[in-house]
Design an enzyme around this catalytic site. Sequence first.
Site, mmCIF file in Angstrom:
data_model
loop_
_atom_site.group_PDB
_atom_site.id
_atom_site.type_symbol
_atom_site.label_atom_id
_atom_site.label_comp_id
_atom_site.label_asym_id
_atom_site.label_seq_id
_atom_site.Cartn_x
_atom_site.Cartn_y
_atom_site.Cartn_z
ATOM 1 N N GLU A 1 26.234 -76.871 -34.320
ATOM 2 C CA GLU A 1 27.270 -76.318 -33.577
ATOM 3 C C GLU A 1 28.334 -77.367 -32.889
ATOM 4 O OE1 GLU A 1 25.901 -73.556 -30.640
ATOM 5 O OE2 GLU A 1 24.605 -72.673 -31.880
ATOM 6 N N TYR B 1 16.238 -75.161 -33.283
ATOM 7 C CA TYR B 1 17.111 -75.072 -32.278
ATOM 8 C C TYR B 1 17.879 -76.383 -32.234
ATOM 9 C CZ TYR B 1 16.355 -70.614 -30.465
ATOM 10 O OH TYR B 1 16.145 -69.067 -30.287
#
Length: 326
Positions: free
Chosen positions: A257, A250
């Site tokens: 991103e 994560y």
Amino acid sequence: MQRQSLTPHVHWAQRHRELYLRVELSDVQSPEITIMDDVLHFKAQGHGAKGDNVYEFQLAFLEPVKPQLEYKVTQRQLNISVQKKESNWWKRLTKQERRPMFLAPDFDRWLDESDAEMELKAKEEEERINKIRIESRVPKDYSFYDTFHTIADMMYFCQTLAFIEILNSLVGIVRSPFIPSFLQVLGRNFVLFIVLGNVEEMQSKAVVFFVFYCWSITELFRYPFYMLSCIDIEWKLLTWIRYTIWIPLYPLGTLAEAVCLIQAIPFFSGTGKFSFTLPYPMSITIKFSFFLQIYLIMLFLGLFINLRHLYKQRRQHLGSKKRKMK
């Protein structure tokens, strides 16, 4: 004393699908460019024929155009691209038959109709060949830079289906809080459809591989875990992986991103894509690149919310034995 508003020199050319406008202004600042009712409104501070001043003009197009436009500011000029609503050849640019004094043909880009048709056919043929090349790629030619072109369609399909997760959370099919599910699904689709899907230059970046990799590896264990949970079956190893693998993936996925957003900001800033101007009297241009900078901050806030939620889940599912031993 308020500076006088002047009209810049504008050069134009066309193709069957779009119009090109070249505004002769250097050092352009705060451009306000909008299209309303097929009329282009332009206003900007820049250095033109009359020195440093505010320059503005309006152009009522001969036929309907799409309200969205793209523009690029360079050191010596400002280039505007406008899409026609219908692909055809215009006999002139404006509704008025007499050409405005500030408007002239852009001979560097000027083509007559027959030449434009040949160019259009050549472009379509080039797109067809490129499509064939992409479809014919084999694994041995694969690299980080081919990731988007190779699996983009599958990612579009999977991430669209992921909206069902939000519905499942609302109706209680899975025991997953609404906010973490909503943030994750919406965030991934924003990066995929808006950032990567609309900026061709981003699609060949190596960071796309790491974004897709972190997304996919997580789901390889998460979805089987949920499917087995729906029929009251639990595999201890799968449960441990599901509530552990997020610890490295994560944060790494969010970092990938973030890098993707940072690399995309200059492209959106240079083209003005998705930027818009608030209606009169505010007339403020809000750049999409500024929104991406705000979203970059929100991205790490969403990561904190998801990590806190997942940590609580991990303690609930993997910490029960320790509590019983005490």
